[in-house]
Design an enzyme around this catalytic site. Structure first.
Site, PDB file in Angstrom:
ATOM      1  N   LYS A  68       0.821  -1.219   0.000  1.00  0.00           N
ATOM      2  CA  LYS A  68       0.000   0.000   0.000  1.00  0.00           C
ATOM      3  C   LYS A  68       0.852   1.265   0.000  1.00  0.00           C
ATOM      4  O   LYS A  68       0.578   2.202  -0.757  1.00  0.00           O
ATOM      5  CB  LYS A  68      -0.948  -0.019   1.203  1.00  0.00           C
ATOM      6  CG  LYS A  68      -1.741   1.249   1.424  1.00  0.00           C
ATOM      7  CD  LYS A  68      -2.966   1.006   2.285  1.00  0.00           C
ATOM      8  CE  LYS A  68      -2.649   0.279   3.569  1.00  0.00           C
ATOM      9  NZ  LYS A  68      -1.844   1.082   4.512  1.00  0.00           N
ATOM     10  N   THR A  70       3.940   1.519  -0.988  1.00  0.00           N
ATOM     11  CA  THR A  70       4.645   1.564  -2.271  1.00  0.00           C
ATOM     12  C   THR A  70       3.756   2.159  -3.362  1.00  0.00           C
ATOM     13  O   THR A  70       4.202   3.019  -4.146  1.00  0.00           O
ATOM     14  CB  THR A  70       5.100   0.149  -2.669  1.00  0.00           C
ATOM     15  OG1 THR A  70       5.917  -0.385  -1.622  1.00  0.00           O
ATOM     16  CG2 THR A  70       5.878   0.153  -3.963  1.00  0.00           C
ATOM     17  N   ARG A  91       2.814   8.129   7.479  1.00  0.00           N
ATOM     18  CA  ARG A  91       3.173   7.975   8.893  1.00  0.00           C
ATOM     19  C   ARG A  91       4.668   7.703   9.047  1.00  0.00           C
ATOM     20  O   ARG A  91       5.317   7.218   8.132  1.00  0.00           O
ATOM     21  CB  ARG A  91       2.383   6.815   9.515  1.00  0.00           C
ATOM     22  CG  ARG A  91       0.891   7.078   9.659  1.00  0.00           C
ATOM     23  CD  ARG A  91       0.163   5.849  10.128  1.00  0.00           C
ATOM     24  NE  ARG A  91       0.300   4.762   9.162  1.00  0.00           N
ATOM     25  CZ  ARG A  91       0.188   3.477   9.461  1.00  0.00           C
ATOM     26  NH1 ARG A  91      -0.044   3.096  10.700  1.00  0.00           N
ATOM     27  NH2 ARG A  91       0.316   2.560   8.528  1.00  0.00           N
ATOM     28  N   LYS A 102       7.286  -6.738  10.348  1.00  0.00           N
ATOM     29  CA  LYS A 102       6.533  -6.041   9.303  1.00  0.00           C
ATOM     30  C   LYS A 102       7.434  -5.195   8.395  1.00  0.00           C
ATOM     31  O   LYS A 102       7.196  -5.036   7.217  1.00  0.00           O
ATOM     32  CB  LYS A 102       5.458  -5.153   9.933  1.00  0.00           C
ATOM     33  CG  LYS A 102       4.596  -4.415   8.912  1.00  0.00           C
ATOM     34  CD  LYS A 102       3.547  -3.570   9.609  1.00  0.00           C
ATOM     35  CE  LYS A 102       2.751  -2.770   8.590  1.00  0.00           C
ATOM     36  NZ  LYS A 102       3.556  -1.707   7.965  1.00  0.00           N
ATOM     37  N   ALA A 270      -2.735   1.154  13.134  1.00  0.00           N
ATOM     38  CA  ALA A 270      -4.170   1.180  12.825  1.00  0.00           C
ATOM     39  C   ALA A 270      -4.929   0.044  13.504  1.00  0.00           C
ATOM     40  O   ALA A 270      -6.154   0.105  13.606  1.00  0.00           O
ATOM     41  CB  ALA A 270      -4.386   1.101  11.317  1.00  0.00           C
ATOM     42  N   PHE A 298      -3.096  -0.310   7.497  1.00  0.00           N
ATOM     43  CA  PHE A 298      -3.746  -1.615   7.308  1.00  0.00           C
ATOM     44  C   PHE A 298      -4.937  -1.504   6.350  1.00  0.00           C
ATOM     45  O   PHE A 298      -4.926  -0.690   5.433  1.00  0.00           O
ATOM     46  CB  PHE A 298      -4.128  -2.224   8.653  1.00  0.00           C
ATOM     47  CG  PHE A 298      -2.938  -2.623   9.479  1.00  0.00           C
ATOM     48  CD1 PHE A 298      -1.889  -3.344   8.911  1.00  0.00           C
ATOM     49  CD2 PHE A 298      -2.831  -2.281  10.816  1.00  0.00           C
ATOM     50  CE1 PHE A 298      -0.782  -3.725   9.658  1.00  0.00           C
ATOM     51  CE2 PHE A 298      -1.720  -2.651  11.568  1.00  0.00           C
ATOM     52  CZ  PHE A 298      -0.701  -3.370  10.990  1.00  0.00           C
ATOM     53  N   PHE A 378       2.700  -8.203  -8.959  1.00  0.00           N
ATOM     54  CA  PHE A 378       3.951  -8.867  -8.606  1.00  0.00           C
ATOM     55  C   PHE A 378       4.448  -9.656  -9.819  1.00  0.00           C
ATOM     56  O   PHE A 378       3.665 -10.005 -10.710  1.00  0.00           O
ATOM     57  CB  PHE A 378       3.744  -9.813  -7.416  1.00  0.00           C
ATOM     58  CG  PHE A 378       3.758  -9.131  -6.076  1.00  0.00           C
ATOM     59  CD1 PHE A 378       4.672  -9.501  -5.101  1.00  0.00           C
ATOM     60  CD2 PHE A 378       2.853  -8.115  -5.766  1.00  0.00           C
ATOM     61  CE1 PHE A 378       4.700  -8.890  -3.859  1.00  0.00           C
ATOM     62  CE2 PHE A 378       2.865  -7.495  -4.536  1.00  0.00           C
ATOM     63  CZ  PHE A 378       3.794  -7.887  -3.575  1.00  0.00           C
ATOM     64  N   TRP A 406       6.740  -0.811  -8.162  1.00  0.00           N
ATOM     65  CA  TRP A 406       7.951  -1.353  -7.530  1.00  0.00           C
ATOM     66  C   TRP A 406       9.103  -1.392  -8.543  1.00  0.00           C
ATOM     67  O   TRP A 406      10.229  -1.031  -8.218  1.00  0.00           O
ATOM     68  CB  TRP A 406       7.678  -2.752  -6.977  1.00  0.00           C
ATOM     69  CG  TRP A 406       8.789  -3.256  -6.088  1.00  0.00           C
ATOM     70  CD1 TRP A 406       8.865  -3.152  -4.742  1.00  0.00           C
ATOM     71  CD2 TRP A 406       9.980  -3.929  -6.517  1.00  0.00           C
ATOM     72  NE1 TRP A 406      10.045  -3.711  -4.286  1.00  0.00           N
ATOM     73  CE2 TRP A 406      10.755  -4.199  -5.356  1.00  0.00           C
ATOM     74  CE3 TRP A 406      10.498  -4.331  -7.748  1.00  0.00           C
ATOM     75  CZ2 TRP A 406      11.976  -4.857  -5.402  1.00  0.00           C
ATOM     76  CZ3 TRP A 406      11.726  -4.974  -7.792  1.00  0.00           C
ATOM     77  CH2 TRP A 406      12.456  -5.233  -6.625  1.00  0.00           C
TER      78      TRP A 406
END
Length: 552
Positions: A68, A70, A91, A102, A270, A298, A378, A406
Site C-alpha cells: 500500500k 509503495t 506515517r 513487518k 491502525a 492496514f 507482482f 515497484w
C-alpha cells in the site's frame, strides 16, 4: 536484483531546500535536520484553492504483501510526472516493526521515500520525544503518590501506562515501586508501544501547539479512591508535557526517489490506534499542492474507517477519492491458498479471495466517495490472474488499474493517476457512518455490521460496566477507535476472506479524553506487540564506513 535499501542508497537525492521550493516553502519556513530532512514551521498557510485529497487504503494485510505504501508513493510520483502538483503524507515508522517482522514504512523498489535509513531509524526524534513525554507523565504521577498523594489517586486505578517504541512482550504487565520506602509506592503497571499511546494520537489530531496543549490537559490518568476521574490538568503538569513536544508537532519534509515532496509525521498503528498520519502533515500537503495523497494504516476496516470517522472530522475535509490497494497474491491467500504456493497460478483461490476485496469496496462506498482499485502487480502474477481479477472488479461497477510501481516507479501508475484525477472531479457527498451523539452500542453496531460485515457485538461483563460508567460521566458522545486484528474482518486473525455470521467480542473500553475518542478492545489484540522467532534485527548490520545492510 537490488534490495530496497540498495536502491535507496544508490539514488540521486536532492537538497531538502530544493524540495521545499517545489511547494513554495521559503528557507525561513523550514528547519534543517541535515541536508535531506527538514521540519516545517507552523502555521503552513494555504496557497491554493484546489485542495484535492486522495485516501489510500487496502484489503486486509497478509504475509503475501500488498504494498500500500509503495503504491501510495508511486501514485504521487505518477501525478507529478503528469504535471499535477502533488504532495504525499505518510506515517513515521516505529522501531517495533522495523526490528520485528513487518518492516519499515518507506515503500519499496523504485517507489520509496528517502533517506530510507534515516526515516526508519530515529528520523527527527519525534517518537523519542513522545516516549519521553509519556514516561515523564508516568514519573510525575508516581512522584505525586510518593509525596503525599494530595489528589487522593488510587494506585490500583491508574490508567496511564508507560511506553517504549519497540516490541517488548516482557513489559506488558509489571510491578513497579519495589525496593523499599525510598523507591516509591509499589503498584501494578505496564507498557504500551509508543505508537499506541494517547500522546501519539493527540500529536496526530492537533491543529497547533496550543490545541495540543489543551488536549494534553484533558488526558485521564486515573481515578481517586472514591472513583472520581483525575486528569493531567489536575496534576498540574500540562505545560511540562506539552513543551517536550514543541518540536515533534512540526511536520517532517522529505522526498521520494523521484523527488516528490513527502510529509512524514506521526505513526499510530491502525490495529491498536487510529492509524493515520498527523492532520498537520495532511493539511501541509493540501495547503502546498493541488493533490494531496494520504495513507491510512492496514485495511479499510481499520485505518480507512478511522480516517473517515475520526481523522477527517478533525481535518475538516473528507477524501475526494478513495484508492483500495490489492494484490493477486494476497487475494489468493485470502482464498485459502498456502502462502508457500503463491507463486503458482490458482484462479480458484483468487476468485474466492476476491470476495475480501469486494467487501472492502462496499465498505468504502458507503461513505459516498468515489472508489478505485489499484492492482499492485507482482512478478509471479500471470496475465490470466490479472484479467480474471479485473473482470471481477468490473462486475462490481468499479474501475481497476494495474500498477507496476515497484519496478517502474511513477511510470508504472500513470493510468491510475489519470483515473484518480477524474474521480476527484466527480461530484460526491460524504455520508457519515454514525453520529457522535449516537449511543456507544449504536456506534459499535454501525461499524461491526457495515464495515466488518458482522452480526453484532458481544460485551464482556467488564465492558458493560465500563459503558455504564462512560454514560454516567458524559463521555459516551465520542467517536470509537476499535482495536482489532488487522488480518481479518473479524476479531479472529485466522478467519480470512469474507466471513459471515460472526460477532465481535469486546473485552474492554478505554476513554481517551485528550485524543477525543473511545478505544474499544476486541478479541486478543495487544497494545504491546512481541517480536517474532526470527526478528528482522538478526539480519541487520553496519560496516566501518557506516553503511547499513539488511534494513529491507
Amino acid at each position: 536484483m537490488k534490495t530496497d535499501i540498495e536502491i535507496s542508497q544508490d539514488s540521486d537525492i536532492e537538497p531538502i531546500e530544493k524540495i521545499a521550493q517545489k511547494l513554495n516553502l521559503s528557507r525561513s519556513q523550514i528547519e534543517l535536520y541535515g541536508d535531506y530532512k527538514a521540519k516545517v514551521k507552523l502555521p503552513i498557510k494555504n496557497q491554493n484553492t484546489k485542495r484535492k485529497l486522495i485516501l489510500m487504503t487496502s484489503i486486509n494485510p497478509t504475509a503475501a504483501g500488498e504494498g500500500k505504501t509503495t503504491v501510495t508513493i508511486g501514485l504521487g510520483d505518477a501525478l507529478n510526472r503528469l504535471k499535477y502538483k502533488t504532495a504525499i503524507a505518510l506515517r513515521e515508522p516505529s522501531l517495533g516493526p522495523v526490528m520485528g517482522i513487518k518492516g519499515g514504512a518507506t515503500g519499496g523498489g523504485h517507489a520509496q521515500v528517502i533517506p530510507m535509513e534515516d526515516i526508519n531509524l530515529h528520523f527527527t526524534g519525534d517518537l523519542h520525544a513522545l516516549t519521553e513525554a509519556n514516561d515523564t507523565l508516568s514519573a510525575l504521577i508516581d512522584n505525586h503518590i510518593h509525596h503525599g498523594n494530595q489528589l487522593n489517586l488510587d494506585p490500583r486505578r491508574i490508567t496511564w501506562k508507560r511506553v517504549v517504541d519497540i516490541n517488548d512482550r516482557e513489559l506488558r504487565h509489571a510491578v513497579i515501586g519495589l525496593g523499599g520506602p525510598t523507591s516509591g509506592v509499589p503498584r501494578e503497571d505496564g507498557f504500551n508501544i509508543t505508537v499506541a499511546s494517547e500522546l501519539m494520537a493527540i500529536l496526530c489530531l492537533s491543529n497547533n501547539l496550543m490545541d495540543l496543549k489543551q488536549k494534553v490537559s484533558k488526558i485521564l490518568i486515573g481515578y481517586t479512591y472514591d472513583r472520581k476521574p483525575v486528569t493531567v490538568k489536575d496534576l498540574g503538569v500540562t505545560g511540562a508535557i506539552t513543551l517536550l513536544l514543541k518540536d515533534a508537532i512540526k511536520p517532517n519534509l522529505v522526498q521520494t526517489l523521484e523527488h516528490t515532496p513527502t510529509f512524514v509525521h506521526g505513526g499510530p498503528f491502525a490495529n491498536i490506534a487510529h492509524g493515520c498520519n498527523s492532520i498537520l502533515a495532511t493539511n501541509a500537503a493540501l495547503n502546498t499542492a493541488d493533490y494531496a495523497i494520504t495513507e491510512a494504516g492496514f485495511g479499510s476496516d481499520l485505518g480507512g474507517e478511522k480516517f473517515m470517522d475520526i481523522t477527517s472530522k478533525k481535518l475538516g475535509k473528507y477524501p475526494d477519492a478513495v484508492v483500495i490497494v490489492a494484490t493477486v497474491r494476497a487475494l489468493k491467500l485470502n482464498g485459502g491458498m498456502n502462502k508457500n504456493d503463491l507463486n503458482y497460478e490458482n484462479t480458484g483461490a483468487l476468485k474466492r479471495g476476491a470476495d475480501n476485496l469486494a467487501h472492502h469496496i462496499h465498505s468504502m462506498q458507503q461513505y459516498g466517495k468515489p472508489v478505485i482499485v489499484a492492482i499492485n502487480r507482482f512478478t509471479s502474477d500471470t496475465d490470466k490472474e490479472i484479467n480474471l481479477l479485473e473482470e471481477y472488479i468490473n462486475q462490481l461497477d468499479v474501475k481497476s488499474y494495474e500498477t507496476n510501481v515497484w519496478s517502474k516507479g511513477g511510470a508504472g501508475a500513470e493510468q491510475l493517476a489519470k483515473a484518480v484525477v477524474a474521480a476527484c472531479d466527480r461530484p460526491s457527498q460524504f455520508k457519515p457512518l454514525y453520529h457522535d451523539s449516537d449511543s456507544i452500542m449504536d456506534k459499535l453496531n454501525a461499524i461491526v455490521k457495515n464495515i466488518y460485515g458482522g452480526d453484532g457485538v458481544e460485551l464482556s461483563y467488564k465492558a458493560k460496566r465500563q459503558i455504564k460508567q462512560l454514560e454516567k460521566l458524559g463521555w459516551d458522545k465520542l467517536p470509537l477507535c476499535i482495536a482489532k486484528t488487522q488480518y481479518s474482518l473479524t476479531d479472529n486473525a485466522k478467519l480470512l476472506g469474507n466471513p459471515k455470521h460472526f460477532k465481535i467480542h469486546v473485552r474492554g473500553i478505554e476513554p481517551k479524553l485528550g485524543a477525543g475518542f473511545i478505544v474499544i478492545l476486541t478479541g486478543k489484540v495487544l497494545t504491546m506487540p512481541g517480536l517474532p522467532s526470527h526478528p528482522a534485527a538478526l539480519d541487520m548490520d553496519i560496516d566501518k564506513n557506516g553503511k547499513i545492510k539488511g534494513l529491507f
